[in-house]
Design a protein around this motif. Structure first.
Motif, PDB file in Angstrom:
ATOM      1  N   CYS A  63      15.877 -27.188  39.147  1.00  0.00           N
ATOM      2  CA  CYS A  63      15.511 -26.968  40.507  1.00  0.00           C
ATOM      3  C   CYS A  63      13.900 -27.113  40.615  1.00  0.00           C
ATOM      4  O   CYS A  63      13.510 -27.322  41.694  1.00  0.00           O
ATOM      5  CB  CYS A  63      16.015 -25.521  40.932  1.00  0.00           C
ATOM      6  SG  CYS A  63      15.000 -24.308  39.870  1.00  0.00           S
ATOM      7  N   SER A  64      13.358 -27.365  39.616  1.00  0.00           N
ATOM      8  CA  SER A  64      11.702 -27.745  39.515  1.00  0.00           C
ATOM      9  C   SER A  64      10.959 -26.434  40.001  1.00  0.00           C
ATOM     10  O   SER A  64       9.979 -26.756  40.170  1.00  0.00           O
ATOM     11  CB  SER A  64      11.504 -28.757  40.379  1.00  0.00           C
ATOM     12  OG  SER A  64      12.054 -29.915  39.673  1.00  0.00           O
ATOM     13  N   ARG A  65      11.840 -25.239  40.213  1.00  0.00           N
ATOM     14  CA  ARG A  65      10.917 -24.274  40.564  1.00  0.00           C
ATOM     15  C   ARG A  65       9.723 -23.815  39.781  1.00  0.00           C
ATOM     16  O   ARG A  65       8.550 -23.463  39.937  1.00  0.00           O
ATOM     17  CB  ARG A  65      11.655 -23.043  40.838  1.00  0.00           C
ATOM     18  CG  ARG A  65      12.132 -22.948  42.359  1.00  0.00           C
ATOM     19  CD  ARG A  65      13.143 -22.042  42.641  1.00  0.00           C
ATOM     20  NE  ARG A  65      13.083 -20.769  42.458  1.00  0.00           N
ATOM     21  CZ  ARG A  65      13.922 -19.640  43.122  1.00  0.00           C
ATOM     22  NH1 ARG A  65      14.866 -19.888  43.780  1.00  0.00           N
ATOM     23  NH2 ARG A  65      13.318 -18.589  42.945  1.00  0.00           N
ATOM     24  N   CYS A  66      10.102 -24.014  38.249  1.00  0.00           N
ATOM     25  CA  CYS A  66       9.269 -23.652  37.197  1.00  0.00           C
ATOM     26  C   CYS A  66       7.971 -24.632  37.292  1.00  0.00           C
ATOM     27  O   CYS A  66       6.710 -24.274  37.195  1.00  0.00           O
ATOM     28  CB  CYS A  66       9.836 -23.616  35.960  1.00  0.00           C
ATOM     29  SG  CYS A  66      10.807 -25.067  35.387  1.00  0.00           S
TER      30      CYS A  66
ATOM     31  N   VAL B 103      13.408 -29.768  31.507  1.00  0.00           N
ATOM     32  CA  VAL B 103      12.145 -29.533  31.749  1.00  0.00           C
ATOM     33  C   VAL B 103      11.341 -29.544  30.459  1.00  0.00           C
ATOM     34  O   VAL B 103      11.997 -29.091  29.517  1.00  0.00           O
ATOM     35  CB  VAL B 103      12.186 -27.887  32.042  1.00  0.00           C
ATOM     36  CG1 VAL B 103      10.865 -27.486  32.240  1.00  0.00           C
ATOM     37  CG2 VAL B 103      12.861 -27.711  33.535  1.00  0.00           C
TER      38      VAL B 103
ATOM     39  N   TYR C  74      13.000 -20.049  26.419  1.00  0.00           N
ATOM     40  CA  TYR C  74      13.496 -21.308  27.174  1.00  0.00           C
ATOM     41  C   TYR C  74      14.705 -21.998  26.734  1.00  0.00           C
ATOM     42  O   TYR C  74      14.860 -22.319  25.629  1.00  0.00           O
ATOM     43  CB  TYR C  74      12.628 -22.466  27.321  1.00  0.00           C
ATOM     44  CG  TYR C  74      12.962 -23.796  27.757  1.00  0.00           C
ATOM     45  CD1 TYR C  74      13.508 -23.754  28.968  1.00  0.00           C
ATOM     46  CD2 TYR C  74      12.625 -24.916  27.029  1.00  0.00           C
ATOM     47  CE1 TYR C  74      13.964 -24.989  29.665  1.00  0.00           C
ATOM     48  CE2 TYR C  74      12.933 -26.180  27.564  1.00  0.00           C
ATOM     49  CZ  TYR C  74      13.527 -26.165  28.950  1.00  0.00           C
ATOM     50  OH  TYR C  74      13.772 -27.408  29.647  1.00  0.00           O
TER      51      TYR C  74
ATOM     52  N   LEU D 177      14.780 -19.604  31.533  1.00  0.00           N
ATOM     53  CA  LEU D 177      13.443 -19.016  31.251  1.00  0.00           C
ATOM     54  C   LEU D 177      13.655 -17.629  31.543  1.00  0.00           C
ATOM     55  O   LEU D 177      13.667 -16.954  32.818  1.00  0.00           O
ATOM     56  CB  LEU D 177      12.126 -19.663  32.256  1.00  0.00           C
ATOM     57  CG  LEU D 177      11.901 -20.856  31.889  1.00  0.00           C
ATOM     58  CD1 LEU D 177      10.939 -21.696  32.992  1.00  0.00           C
ATOM     59  CD2 LEU D 177      11.105 -21.165  30.662  1.00  0.00           C
TER      60      LEU D 177
ATOM     61  N   CYS E 219      19.717 -24.603  32.470  1.00  0.00           N
ATOM     62  CA  CYS E 219      18.894 -25.182  33.438  1.00  0.00           C
ATOM     63  C   CYS E 219      19.666 -25.743  34.694  1.00  0.00           C
ATOM     64  O   CYS E 219      20.281 -26.697  34.579  1.00  0.00           O
ATOM     65  CB  CYS E 219      17.776 -26.061  32.737  1.00  0.00           C
ATOM     66  SG  CYS E 219      16.474 -26.725  34.078  1.00  0.00           S
ATOM     67  N   ILE E 220      19.142 -25.528  35.901  1.00  0.00           N
ATOM     68  CA  ILE E 220      19.755 -26.390  37.119  1.00  0.00           C
ATOM     69  C   ILE E 220      18.931 -27.309  37.564  1.00  0.00           C
ATOM     70  O   ILE E 220      18.959 -27.821  38.607  1.00  0.00           O
ATOM     71  CB  ILE E 220      20.302 -25.316  38.010  1.00  0.00           C
ATOM     72  CG1 ILE E 220      18.933 -24.479  38.843  1.00  0.00           C
ATOM     73  CG2 ILE E 220      21.472 -24.450  37.637  1.00  0.00           C
ATOM     74  CD1 ILE E 220      19.428 -23.748  39.966  1.00  0.00           C
TER      75      ILE E 220
ATOM     76  N   CYS F 143      11.984 -18.889  37.898  1.00  0.00           N
ATOM     77  CA  CYS F 143      13.395 -19.430  37.596  1.00  0.00           C
ATOM     78  C   CYS F 143      14.613 -18.679  38.101  1.00  0.00           C
ATOM     79  O   CYS F 143      14.757 -17.415  37.759  1.00  0.00           O
ATOM     80  CB  CYS F 143      13.378 -19.454  36.006  1.00  0.00           C
ATOM     81  SG  CYS F 143      14.955 -20.259  35.391  1.00  0.00           S
ATOM     82  N   PRO F 144      15.386 -19.220  38.719  1.00  0.00           N
ATOM     83  CA  PRO F 144      16.377 -18.402  39.280  1.00  0.00           C
ATOM     84  C   PRO F 144      17.649 -18.294  38.372  1.00  0.00           C
ATOM     85  O   PRO F 144      18.689 -17.552  38.692  1.00  0.00           O
ATOM     86  CB  PRO F 144      16.910 -19.534  40.280  1.00  0.00           C
ATOM     87  CG  PRO F 144      16.602 -21.083  39.932  1.00  0.00           C
ATOM     88  CD  PRO F 144      15.525 -20.526  39.054  1.00  0.00           C
TER      89      PRO F 144
HETATM   90  S1  SF4 Z   1      13.253 -22.926  37.117  1.00  0.00           S
HETATM   91 FE1  SF4 Z   1      14.778 -22.601  35.720  1.00  0.00          FE
HETATM   92  S2  SF4 Z   1      16.608 -23.482  36.344  1.00  0.00           S
HETATM   93 FE2  SF4 Z   1      14.875 -24.339  37.650  1.00  0.00          FE
HETATM   94  S3  SF4 Z   1      14.179 -26.265  36.544  1.00  0.00           S
HETATM   95 FE3  SF4 Z   1      12.806 -24.646  35.683  1.00  0.00          FE
HETATM   96  S4  SF4 Z   1      14.109 -23.781  34.113  1.00  0.00           S
HETATM   97 FE4  SF4 Z   1      15.397 -24.933  35.075  1.00  0.00          FE
END
Ligand code: SF4
Ligand code: SF4
Ligand code: SF4
Ligand code: FES
Length: 948
Positions: A170-173, A197, A162, A225, A167-168, A220-221
């Motif tokens: 985006c909350s995808r994780c 995060v 990590y 991660l 990190c952007i 994660c885009p």
């Molecule tokens: S998915 Fe990746 S880029 Fe998006 S918030 Fe989570 S760690 Fe950050």
């Protein structure tokens, strides 16, 4: 082999049947109601730029990159969060949109480290892709803007890193952990620009609640991660779809490769069992395939006390064949047998049983299902007519009440557990029957409506008592029973369960479960809508295992919970191909498709194709083989991919039986415990090195595809074929597809299965034949396979294994998420970080009485034997019950399990052993001897590797 593209449609598919018409960029389209504009555009081939959206999760709408214009509406709404509407006219690419998207990307890039050339995600980064997609050519704010908080790289997880600076937010994780996995281990800590995060309470991943499923890494885009292997090896260049070789969920994966090196396993979104998700084992724990412990050259020795001698394949095969011929000439045709593997493919299993029945000329073949789900086969065949679960996994999405009996899905079947948890978060009710407080009793956003903590060994009493409530309170679905079941048998059964001795109040006395809980659970299951039962080894591994399976089947029939989506009776099967090994005819009394060897017409079919007469008498089961060995009448065994010494009960008895044989042949990846008693060791191949099929717990036949050459030189089916030819029973297959064609020819439920069909459909659930050319997701829809459903009387008989002054506690066993079965594979991966040893869970009250503190060495003794391990004091187990796992050979918990077994199938009673627990100074003498044996095996392996 090429790269397989998987489109990310941005939002999940809508299941609505109502269609909506709209126009996107001048093209008219029709999509199901509830579809997002983003998905509608993606489905017609127009890719709207996106960063925070993924079709594995619900739309979130945070990145503002996916903006569109809609005629007649102000503003530029996000296409991921805006559903389609009838007559809507959408524009995805206007000057205004281009300007806005570039602006958004400029902001992202201005604060992102620009180390793209050396970044491990290079070429596999959505941020980079989006910069290209929006035509970003300059960043007005410069590149040296302030960065998000950067607490440094967290490499604590063995499989992924990590790196917060990338990190952007985006909350995808975070959403993947919540929505896909259901663990809720991640949050976004801090606010605004300081957002970051955070695993649990801003802890390192390894110390957080994370269970390493990898869903966040996949989501994660960016490279924030990222998998350590990708960082080390680079991005993959080709891939093939295959199936996980661990548990009975049967997750489909893309094996992503560089040459013959496996870079990563990415869950396949079109995999119908897993729908794009996985657990830590399937995704990450494949290192055992190339572990230095693997034995790659055949070895033989005349006596088990001799050192191993490495030999050529020819010598090993010829030696084995001559030994089996010699033994049969001296001791008779029935003096040898074989054990098929539930880890090997259907085709390999089929060949082993063919070799035994036609090559050896007897029916002495058995499988590890003997020690796990043989009661399922017996119980469901008796009541419904088919030895398998009734549903597909998708069915759980339609369940209103889920009852889990003697299973621990979050550890044993984690990906199915995630699907189940999602349904529970949507509001389905939950009933758990388990002596132990498994995770699902209370986990984030889920709490069981009823937990019935029954005393081990009382399943039949409690399930029959649930039926008592259903019958005596008028909750029977009479219309269903009259139409679908044998009415006379039902009436006998109803009278039986109504007897006062089955009332919750009476059963409370034997099971320890409060009567009100039994009543409440029964009412909920019968009246709560679609009721589905999932069960595991906590049902089958008992002296009344088959009876409990039939009690469960009775309950489902009485309430009409069979034959449609959302209901059913479902064994959660342990090993990847345990369903398949049973289907393929691994039991001594049945050929493939569960047909008894005494059926003349069935035997005739096999005899005419194989050109050999088959024995009409059932052969020996594993325990009978061992008993016969001790009696001197059973002398040789061919064991493919099964460690019977470690996984079967009463280890000393098993060891003595093996030691009494004259030729024990072990075909495996490693020098497993059983190999200590072997005369021939034939190196096996992993699932990555072979073609074939596995069949999962929902009867789904799925392809296993070879992605690298077998390190030992041969796929397992080829080794069986060589042995068969040396024994004088010719086999000439050139590819496993030909074995499947033979299976289809000989097995009515597989008649429509072929590799061509599997390539076309991805997978298929048996029965697959003329009546169901694309397979059968749900069984017994219009009637039971056996005709009328059969109600069976299920009298509770207490096990002979009783507690008393000498052995006052009940030991029960299970498994944990990171380890698999006897641990031969997972112990040879970085998963050991989560489970270095087996421990004994003991209630604080029982520990205190014995002066045991957390972490102390303790001795566990039963009348069969004793072992030593460390104590873990916990309230997960009730007073009077202790629990352990069996993943490590040094603890050898089966030293203490007894010879008691299921009355119908001989499945051992692993789940109930009366024991005493007392403080100890450390490992016992035999455990130290054992450690020394293991060290010796390791030295041999190292010597052989060095000699290469
Ligand atoms: S998915 Fe990746 S880029 Fe998006 S918030 Fe989570 S760690 Fe950050
Ligand atoms: S690996 Fe799985 S459990 Fe761990 S944080 Fe990621 S999604 Fe959650
Ligand atoms: S749930 Fe089972 S089949 Fe799926 S990845 Fe994990 S071990 Fe493999
Ligand atoms: S993809 Fe729609 S707002 Fe991010």
């Amino acid at each position: 082999m090429a790269t397989i593209q998987q489109i990310d449609y941005g939002t999940p598919k809508s299941t609505s049947e109502k269609m909506v018409n709209l126009t996107i960029d001048g093209v008219k389209v029709a999509v199901p109601e509830g579809t997002s504009i983003m998905r509608a555009a993606m489905e017609m081939g127009t890719q709207i730029p996106k960063l925070c959206a993924s079709d594995m999760m619900e739309a979130f709408g945070s990145c503002r990159l996916c903006l569109v214009e809609i005629q007649g509406r102000n503003g530029t709404p996000a296409s991921c969060t805006t559903p389609v509407a009838e007559g809507m006219v959408v524009h995805t690419q206007t000057d205004r949109l281009k300007r806005l998207r570039k602006g958004v990307m400029e902001l992202y890039i201005s604060e992102h480290p620009l180390d793209c050339l050396t970044c491990s995600a290079n070429g596999d980064c959505e941020l980079q892709d989006m910069a290209g997609a929006v035509g970003l050519r300059e960043v007005r704010y410069g590149y040296d803007g302030q960065r998000h908080p950067n607490p440094g790289i967290d490499a604590s997880n063995p499989y992924f890193t990590y790196e917060p600076s990338k990190c952007i937010v985006c909350s995808r994780c975070v959403r993947a952990c919540e929505e896909v996995q259901g663990t809720f281990a991640l949050t976004i800590a801090g606010r605004g620009f300081d957002s970051v995060v955070s695993p649990s309470q801003q802890q390192p991943f390894i110390d957080s609640e994370c269970v390493s499923c990898g869903a966040c890494v996949q989501a994660c885009p960016t490279a924030t991660l990222n998998e350590k292997r990708t960082i080390e090896i680079g991005t993959p260049e080709h891939e093939r779809i295959t199936t996980c070789a661990y548990c009975g969920v049967g997750c489909a994966f893309k094996a992503e490769m560089r040459g013959e090196e496996l870079v990563r396993m990415v869950p396949w979104k079109d995999g119908k069992a897993n729908r794009g998700h996985s657990c830590v084992k399937g995704r990450f724990a494949f290192g055992y395939a190339t572990h230095r412990d693997r034995i790659l050259k055949p070895m033989i020795r005349a006596k088990i006390t001799d050192p191993w001698r490495e030999v050529s394949w020819d010598e090993a095969i010829n030696y084995t064949a001559s030994e089996f011929k010699r033994i049969q000439a001296k001791y008779g045709r029935a003096s040898v047998g074989g054990i098929t593997s539930s880890r090997c493919t259907n085709e390999e299993t089929f060949l082993v049983q063919k070799l035994v029945r036609a090559g050896f000329g007897n029916n002495n073949v058995d499988t590890c299902a003997r020690v796990c789900h043989s009661p399922t086969g017996y119980g469901l065949k008796t009541t419904y007519g088919t030895s398998a679960g009734t549903q597909d996994f998708d069915s759980v999405e339609h369940s209103d009440v889920i009852m889990i009996i003697g299973a621990n899905p979050t550890d044993g079947h984690p990906v199915f557990a995630s699907r189940m948890k999602r349904r529970l978060r949507q509001g389905a009710k939950l009933i758990i029957l388990d002596p132990r407080r498994i995770d699902l009793v209370r986990t984030p956003h889920i709490e069981a409506d009823y937990h019935l903590p029954l005393k081990p060994g009382t399943n039949v009493a409690v399930v029959t008592s649930l039926a008592h409530v259903v019958v005596t309170e008028g909750l029977v679905n009479e219309a269903f029973v009259r139409e679908r079941c044998d009415w006379d048998e039902f009436q006998d059964w109803a009278a039986f369960v109504s007897l006062p001795r089955h009332s919750p109040e009476e059963v409370e006395k034997v099971s320890g479960v409060p009567a009100e809980a039994i009543r409440g659970a029964a009412r909920l299951y019968a009246k709560g809508g679609n009721g589905a039962i999932y069960y595991g080894l906590g049902v089958t591994e008992h002296s009344q295992g088959s009876t409990t399976v039939m009690a469960i089947a009775n309950l489902a029939m009485a309430t009409g919970n069979i034959g449609r989506q959302g209901v059913g009776v479902n064994p959660l099967r342990g090993q990847n191909n345990v369903q398949g090994s049973c289907d393929m005819g691994s039991f001594p009394h049945e050929v493939s498709g569960y047909r008894h060897v005494s059926e003349d017409a069935t035997r005739a079919m096999f005899e005419s194709l194989w050109g050999r007469p088959l024995d009409s008498e059932p052969g020996l089961r594993i325990p009978n083989m061992i008993d016969a060995a001790l009696d001197g009448s059973f002398k040789g065994i061919y064991i493919q991919g099964e460690d019977i010494l470690q996984s079967d009960p009463n280890t000393q008895h098993m060891a003595a039986g093996l030691a009494a044989m004259e030729c024990v042949v072990v075909q495996d990846l490693f020098l497993i415990e059983t190999a200590n008693y072997a005369h021939v060791f034939l190196p096996g191949s992993t699932f990555l090195e072979k073609d074939g099929t596995f069949t999962n717990a929902e009867r789904r036949i799925q392809p296993v595809r070879r992605v690298m050459s077998p390190l030992n030189g041969f796929e397992d089916w080829q080794i069986t074929q060589m042995l068969s030819n040396a024994l004088g029973f010719p086999m000439n297959y050139t590819h496993p597809s030909e074995i499947m064609d033979e299976i289809a020819r000989l097995t009515p439920t597989f008649a429509g299965v072929s590799y061509k069909k599997l390539d076309e459909l991805g997978s298929v659930q048996w029965p697959c034949n003329e009546a169901a050319p694309e397979g059968t997701p749900i069984m017994h829809i219009n009637g039971f396979v056996r005709g009328k459903g059969k109600f069976v009387i299920t009298e509770y008989v207490a096990t002979d294994e009783k507690t008393g002054p000498r052995y006052p506690l009940l030991l029960t066993t299970g498994r944990i998420l990171s380890q698999y079965n006897v641990g031969a594979q997972t112990r040879r991966t970085d998963n050991v970080i989560w489970h270095e040893e087996d421990v004994l869970e003991i209630h604080p009250h029982d520990a205190e009485q014995r002066g045991i503190r957390d972490g102390d060495w303790i001795k566990v003794a039963s009348r069969a034997g004793e072992t030593t391990l460390r104590a873990q004091i916990t309230e997960r187990v009730a007073p009077g019950v202790v629990y352990t796992t069996f993943h490590h050979p040094t603890t050898q918990v089966n030293v203490v399990t007894t010879e008691f077994s299921d009355w119908a199938t001989n499945c051992p009673e692993y789940k109930v052993t009366a024991v005493q627990v007392s403080p100890s100074n450390g490992p016992s003498e035999w455990q130290e001897e054992y450690e020394e044996l293991t060290r010796q095996s390791r030295r041999i392996a190292e010597r052989l590797v060095a000699a290469e």
